[in-house]
Design an enzyme around this catalytic site. Structure first.
Site, PDB file in Angstrom:
ATOM      1  N   ARG A 156      64.884  16.114  64.208  1.00 47.11           N
ATOM      2  CA  ARG A 156      64.888  17.556  64.497  1.00 47.11           C
ATOM      3  C   ARG A 156      63.633  18.244  63.970  1.00 47.11           C
ATOM      4  O   ARG A 156      63.214  18.013  62.838  1.00 47.11           O
ATOM      5  CB  ARG A 156      66.106  18.197  63.836  1.00 47.11           C
ATOM      6  CG  ARG A 156      66.140  19.698  63.950  1.00 47.11           C
ATOM      7  CD  ARG A 156      67.315  20.260  63.193  1.00 47.11           C
ATOM      8  NE  ARG A 156      67.181  20.063  61.775  1.00 47.11           N
ATOM      9  CZ  ARG A 156      67.131  21.045  60.876  1.00 47.11           C
ATOM     10  NH1 ARG A 156      67.214  22.299  61.264  1.00 47.11           N
ATOM     11  NH2 ARG A 156      67.033  20.786  59.589  1.00 47.11           N
ATOM     12  N   HIS A 164      66.018  15.125  54.168  1.00 50.34           N
ATOM     13  CA  HIS A 164      65.053  16.162  53.787  1.00 50.34           C
ATOM     14  C   HIS A 164      64.320  15.710  52.534  1.00 50.34           C
ATOM     15  O   HIS A 164      64.953  15.296  51.560  1.00 50.34           O
ATOM     16  CB  HIS A 164      65.777  17.488  53.544  1.00 50.34           C
ATOM     17  CG  HIS A 164      64.857  18.666  53.625  1.00 50.34           C
ATOM     18  ND1 HIS A 164      63.835  18.861  52.736  1.00 50.34           N
ATOM     19  CD2 HIS A 164      64.784  19.689  54.511  1.00 50.34           C
ATOM     20  CE1 HIS A 164      63.178  19.963  53.056  1.00 50.34           C
ATOM     21  NE2 HIS A 164      63.734  20.490  54.134  1.00 50.34           N
TER      22      HIS A 164
END
Ligand SMILES: Cc1cc2nc3c(=O)[nH]c(=O)nc-3n(C[C@H](O)[C@H](O)[C@H](O)COP(=O)(O)OP(=O)(O)OC[C@H]3O[C@@H](n4cnc5c(N)ncnc54)[C@H](O)[C@@H]3O)c2cc1C
Length: 485
Positions: free
Chosen positions: A363, A223
């Site tokens: 994802r 992230h």
């Protein structure tokens, strides 16, 4: 002593508790959880749950966004299952009293605003309503501070697990007609992560030791916007929704640099933004900048994020917030079919530990909470059929001996965990090279893992490195360079 249950659920995050809730209609459920019930990644999810509910949105667009982010590596049937299952999943959460805001938010990789939230700590809100709903069910019991050490495999079937209370040496047995792995992610295998301390990939080790293969575990999502300083072994996340609302990412000279990497800039998929931030960080600190956005709006939309930042003397409305990319999400895991079943009869996997094929090589934001609900329902529907057909008999494991495992001092265990984290972060992180992977493999196996917890982490780390080596070309979140930048 042997405990008996119809369904043993290992993990108390969204996946474990939603599955417990649904299965409690079918029989007795025992939820086992390491640490306390709230020690989950679910607790820390901020952004929300993706779903097509708005009139100007459509299912095909959510499907396309998921497939594109997954770099063509997703299983389309699984993607369709979660996208079409989203309205029901969100309705379920509302039915157990989750208060969802009227307007959806936008996150990177989505071509529409379709991320539904209850606050800026949606995961925590979901966990609280699930805890309340499951605690009301008479058929569900909880065992906290107790971990699954090994799955019980007998006559080719999973028949429960050997478990251990964290404060005791002795092991116990749980005999279960069906066992559901819901142990979450593996971020703690990397030195820098948003994940909680319990997210060390235990479920993957349990599955491998039970004879299963893992799938797609080279695809670890990093992230891009975690707070640069860590506390309590993890980095606090600055939700992607902040960028959806217009937050900029700037370098130490105040320049936006992401357009050089991708025209979508701040709203490009996470792997691209993470790599760009990683490269920029080599020359100086990188910041998230929201100072140009209406402060009243920022305060009202992100009160919890503001509260945490205040502890670090930072304020979204006034300060540049120092950020860094960190390990965040495991796209792969224990392979399952569309009903959540693994290759081992009697064993199911759901949530982040599972590889349903939804995420492919990367994802799409806010698809994981959705996947957990949709697949927990799929598991309960499948098991309902076996109850109706009376397909599973009573399980007798009285004659089985508990395995002999070594339990070392916790500080020693933590020290080895830290070393594994260092090796993985330095060599198997955002940018990988053949040389770095070979070095990591060599170093991981030299760790003298005697304690079963260290052995589990060492095993999963090794499997990730092997999976990376088996894919010399970059794809999605797995990025291979000729040399470290
Ligand atoms: C900071 C953060 C923000 C996120 N934001 C979002 C978001 O906005 N939207 C979204 O869709 N996704 C988000 N994600 C991802 C998502 O939160 C997780 O993928 C999801 O919550 C995982 O749920 P889970 O139930 O599979 O695992 P978890 O919630 O992590 O629960 C795992 C459980 O297993 C237990 N466990 C582990 N090993 C053992 C063992 N050996 N024995 C017994 N118990 C064990 C743990 O103690 C825990 O109870 C975020 C993740 C993080 C870390």
């Amino acid at each position: 002593m042997t405990k008996q249950t119809d369904y043993l659920i290992i993990g108390s995050g969204i996946a474990g508790l939603a599955t417990a809730y649904f299965l409690s209609e079918l029989g007795s459920v025992l939820v086992l959880t390491k640490g306390e019930v709230r020690n989950t990644n679910t607790y820390w999810a901020q952004g929300g749950i993706a779903g097509v509910l708005a009139k100007d949105d459509n299912f095909e667009s959510h499907i396309e966004d998921t497939l594109r982010t997954g770099a063509g590596h997703c299983k389309e049937a699984a993607v369709r299952q979660i996208v079409f299952g989203a309205p029901k999943a969100i309705k379920f959460l509302k039915s157990i009293d989750l208060k969802i805001e009227k307007e959806p938010m936008l996150e990177g990789g989505h071509s529409k605003a379709r991320v539904w939230r209850s606050s800026d700590f949606t995961g925590r809100d979901i966990l609280e309503v699930l805890i309340k709903a499951t605690q009301k069910k008479k058929n569900i019991s909880f065992l906290e501070k107790t971990e699954a050490v090994e799955l019980i495999v007998d006559e080719g079937e999973c028949k429960g697990a050997f478990i251990r209370n964290e404060e005791e040496e002795k092991m116990e047995k749980v005999a279960a007609k069906n066992t559901i792995l819901a142990t979450g992610g593996l971020g703690q295998l990397f030195g820098r992560t948003t994940n909680t301390l319990g997210s060390g990939g235990d479920g993957l080790a349990l599955a491998v030791n039970a004879g299963l293969e893992l799938q797609d575990i080279e695809f670890i999502q990093f992230h891009p916007t975690a707070l640069a300083v860590s506390s309590n072994g993890r980095h606090f996340l600055l939700s992607e929704v902040l960028r959806g609302m217009g937050a900029k990412i700037v370098n130490s000279r105040g320049e936006r640099f992401l357009k050089k990497f991708d025209p979508r800039a701040e709203l490009a998929p996470r792997d691209l933004v993470s790599r760009a931030v990683y490269v920029e960080e080599l020359t100086g600190p990188v910041y998230l900048d929201m100072r140009h956005i209406d402060p009243g709006k920022v305060r009202s939309k992100f009160p919890n994020i503001q509260k945490t930042l205040k502890e670090h003397d930072l304020d979204l409305t006034k300060d540049l917030i120092p950020i860094t990319p960190v390990a965040h999400y495991a796209c792969g895991g224990v392979p399952t079919d569309l009903h959540g079943a693994t290759q081992l009869p009697g064993l199911y996997a759901v949530g982040e530990v599972a590889c349903t094929g939804v995420h492919g090589a990367n994802r799409l934001a806010s698809n994981s909470l959705l996947e957990a609900i949709v697949f927990s329902k799929a598991i309960s529907e499948t098991l309902e059929k076996s109850v109706l057909m009376d397909a599973r008999k009573n399980v007798n494991i009285d004659s089985l001996e508990s395995p002999a495992v070594v339990i070392e001092d916790i500080n020693q265990v933590k020290a080895y965990g830290k070393r594994i984290g260092q090796i993985m972060w330095e060599n198997v992180g955002i940018v990988r090279t053949a040389e770095g992977l070979a070095k990591a493999k060599k170093e991981i196996i030299t760790i003298p893992a005697r304690d079963y917890r260290v052995q589990h982490r060492q095993l999963v780390a090794y499997k990730i490195i092997e999976a990376c080596q088996a894919r010399p070309q970059s794809l999605g979140a797995h990025y291979m360079a000729k040399e470290i930048i």
